[in-house]
Design a protein around this motif. Structure first.
Motif, PDB file in Angstrom:
ATOM      1  N   GLU A   1      60.361  45.568 -53.566  1.00 31.52           N
ATOM      2  CA  GLU A   1      59.148  44.759 -53.633  1.00 31.52           C
ATOM      3  C   GLU A   1      59.408  43.299 -53.307  1.00 31.52           C
ATOM      4  N   GLU A   2      60.541  42.785 -53.761  1.00 30.37           N
ATOM      5  CA  GLU A   2      60.821  41.370 -53.539  1.00 30.37           C
ATOM      6  C   GLU A   2      62.316  41.113 -53.638  1.00 30.37           C
ATOM      7  N   VAL A   3      62.771  40.181 -52.814  1.00 29.67           N
ATOM      8  CA  VAL A   3      64.149  39.702 -52.879  1.00 29.67           C
ATOM      9  C   VAL A   3      64.082  38.186 -52.991  1.00 29.67           C
ATOM     10  N   SER A   4      64.655  37.623 -54.058  1.00 28.74           N
ATOM     11  CA  SER A   4      64.536  36.177 -54.258  1.00 28.74           C
ATOM     12  C   SER A   4      65.859  35.580 -54.720  1.00 28.74           C
ATOM     13  N   LEU A   5      66.143  34.398 -54.218  1.00 28.27           N
ATOM     14  CA  LEU A   5      67.325  33.665 -54.637  1.00 28.27           C
ATOM     15  C   LEU A   5      67.039  33.036 -55.999  1.00 28.27           C
ATOM     16  N   ILE A   6      67.806  33.407 -57.012  1.00 27.04           N
ATOM     17  CA  ILE A   6      67.526  32.893 -58.353  1.00 27.04           C
ATOM     18  C   ILE A   6      68.539  31.844 -58.813  1.00 27.04           C
ATOM     19  N   ASP A   7      69.693  31.769 -58.142  1.00 24.75           N
ATOM     20  CA  ASP A   7      70.672  30.770 -58.544  1.00 24.75           C
ATOM     21  C   ASP A   7      71.758  30.671 -57.473  1.00 24.75           C
ATOM     22  N   ASN A   8      72.468  29.548 -57.471  1.00 25.07           N
ATOM     23  CA  ASN A   8      73.619  29.399 -56.584  1.00 25.07           C
ATOM     24  C   ASN A   8      74.653  28.526 -57.266  1.00 25.07           C
ATOM     25  N   PHE A   9      75.882  28.647 -56.802  1.00 18.97           N
ATOM     26  CA  PHE A   9      76.989  27.953 -57.446  1.00 18.97           C
ATOM     27  C   PHE A   9      78.033  27.623 -56.385  1.00 18.97           C
ATOM     28  N   THR A  10      78.535  26.397 -56.392  1.00 18.61           N
ATOM     29  CA  THR A  10      79.607  25.988 -55.488  1.00 18.61           C
ATOM     30  C   THR A  10      80.826  25.602 -56.314  1.00 18.61           C
ATOM     31  N   ASN A  11      81.963  26.235 -56.046  1.00 17.10           N
ATOM     32  CA  ASN A  11      83.162  25.963 -56.835  1.00 17.10           C
ATOM     33  C   ASN A  11      83.924  24.753 -56.295  1.00 17.10           C
TER      34      ASN A  11
END
Length: 440
Positions: A376-386
């Motif tokens: 039904e849906e694909v959504s970016l919920i978070d991101n992280f850069t090390n």
């Protein structure tokens, strides 16, 4: 990437297929060959791989194209099975389907107000050349819409049309001055309730001669723009009878015409559903009409139909469930859809380290390839850069059937398959530690 692409994106470029054009006066498609731009050079390998597509009638009145003419073992081919399965379905030619009902309502408006001046085409083949899809509409060679991320390529010189404008140039050369072109169009896109990689458009085009604008005292461009606005206002009131319809306007310049971004305000909600404008003169000059002026518009039919029929999810247009299909009747515009089920969604999260080649459209293609319309849906919920500069994205996938309950086992199988395909097809490394840190 919106469903209507603001119509600068999804609807109004400009062109048409040349030899790809079947015999329009019949409902059957004959064999056809794809014309290539004289400026394009095909390698010996490309020429050897090209085969004339075989096209035949479906019982539903649509067209059927052989699978190996669309989904090929070619390094430039990015058409998945899920997209091929939609070819020939032609929802716009089904008189009891919301898309077909809307198309016929628009036809009725033009027949009534323009004395049947407009020629209508709704059976044109969706396979077009790169030249027709881009070059003929003045799309720059480096424009993002030409990328494999946005467009479905059959081979390096052939695409699934991104807009019904892909037929404009040839229609002009054939002498048509007033025409409506309706068809299924294809764009790689995100996944949510209003976006789908296959949708339907209608383009309108009208050419004016000097003896039409000169008596008015207006210059050619102003005359065409005024006529266009009057035409679209009448169409909006025809479709939204009983509703308060207002208009907004935003001037932009988009490729081949001055873009008049009209918006419809229906029941106090602004909805941009079309792109329109006075056609760039170069388009007319190239196609044998240097002394004329013209307007063009493009309508996203799904976006209009979702408002007119209260359809909450674009996937429903492709449903074969009788509980959906039986709600609509030929000629009855604006029947309000009554939901027949509200099955709960199931959410699954997935995190991975992205690379330079990663795009969200590629991710959505992989997920569609596994789950089809169950996603039904694909959504970016978070991101992280090390600290090393590596970036991890976490996506939430919502699985939900519109017709039945999904089992835990079924959803888990889908998710594990998605994870494997993301690793194998996109060469991405799953980031399990990020998910753990989010308590997922």
């Amino acid at each position: 990437m919106a469903t209507a692409f603001s119509l600068a994106h999804y609807t109004l470029f400009s062109l048409r297929t040349s030899s790809l054009f079947l015999h329009r006066r019949r409902n059957a498609f004959n064999h056809f060959s794809v014309p290539f731009s004289s400026s394009s050079s095909l390698s010996t390998t490309d020429k050897r791989k090209w085969r004339r597509p075989v096209v035949s009638i479906l019982e539903l009145g649509g067209v059927k194209i052989a699978k190996d003419d669309v989904v090929r073992d070619d390094p430039t081919n990015n058409v998945p099975d899920t997209i091929f399965s939609k070819l020939g379905m032609q929802l716009h030619r089904r008189n009891q389907h919301p898309i077909g009902i809307l198309k016929n309502a628009i036809y009725e408006y033009f027949d009534t107000n323009f004395s049947s001046k407009f020629d209508k085409f709704d059976d044109l083949c969706p396979l077009v050349s790169v030249k027709q899809n881009f070059d003929d509409v003045l799309v720059p060679a480096d424009h993002v819409s030409r990328s494999y991320n946005d467009t479905y390529y059959v081979d390096s010189q052939t695409v699934l049309r991104c807009h019904t404008s892909a037929h404009q140039a040839e229609l002009l050369r054939e002498g048509h001055t007033h025409f409506l072109v309706t068809g299924d169009v294809y764009r790689r896109d995100s996944i949510d309730s209003t976006h789908y990689p296959v949708f339907h458009q209608m383009e309108g085009f009208r050419v004016f001669s000097p003896d039409e604008w000169e008596p008015s005292g207006l210059d050619a461009t102003s005359y065409a723009a005024e006529d266009l606005k009057k035409c679209l206002e009448g169409l909006a009131r025809h479709l939204f009878e009983g509703d308060i319809v207002k208009f907004g306007k935003q001037l932009k310049y988009v490729h081949h015409f001055e873009y008049l971004g009209y918006e419809f305000n229906v029941k106090e909600n602004w909805l941009e559903v079309l792109g329109c404008g006075v056609t760039e003169q170069e388009i007319l000059r190239r196609n044998g009409r240097p002394d004329n002026v013209a307007w063009a518009f493009g309508l996203g039919l799904e976006r209009l139909a979702m408002v007119l029929f209260d359809i909450p999810d674009i996937r429903l247009f492709w449903s074969n469930d009788e509980r959906f299909i039986s709600q609509f009747c030929s000629g009855q515009l604006g029947i309000k859809f009554k939901p027949f089920s509200k099955y709960p969604p199931c959410y699954k999260d997935m995190s991975f380290w992205i690379n330079e080649s990663f795009t969200e459209n590629n991710l959505c293609e992989v997920i569609r390839g596994v789950a089809g319309d169950l996603v039904e849906e694909v959504s970016l919920i978070d991101n992280f850069t090390n600290k090393k500069g590596m970036t991890s994205h976490c996506y939430r996938i919502a699985y939900r059937s519109m017709e039945r309950s999904l089992t835990d086992e079924e959803i888990n199988d889908l998710q594990w398959n998605v994870r494997e395909q993301v690793q194998n097809k996109l060469n991405l490394v799953l980031d399990e530690t990020f998910l753990a840190s989010q308590n997922v």
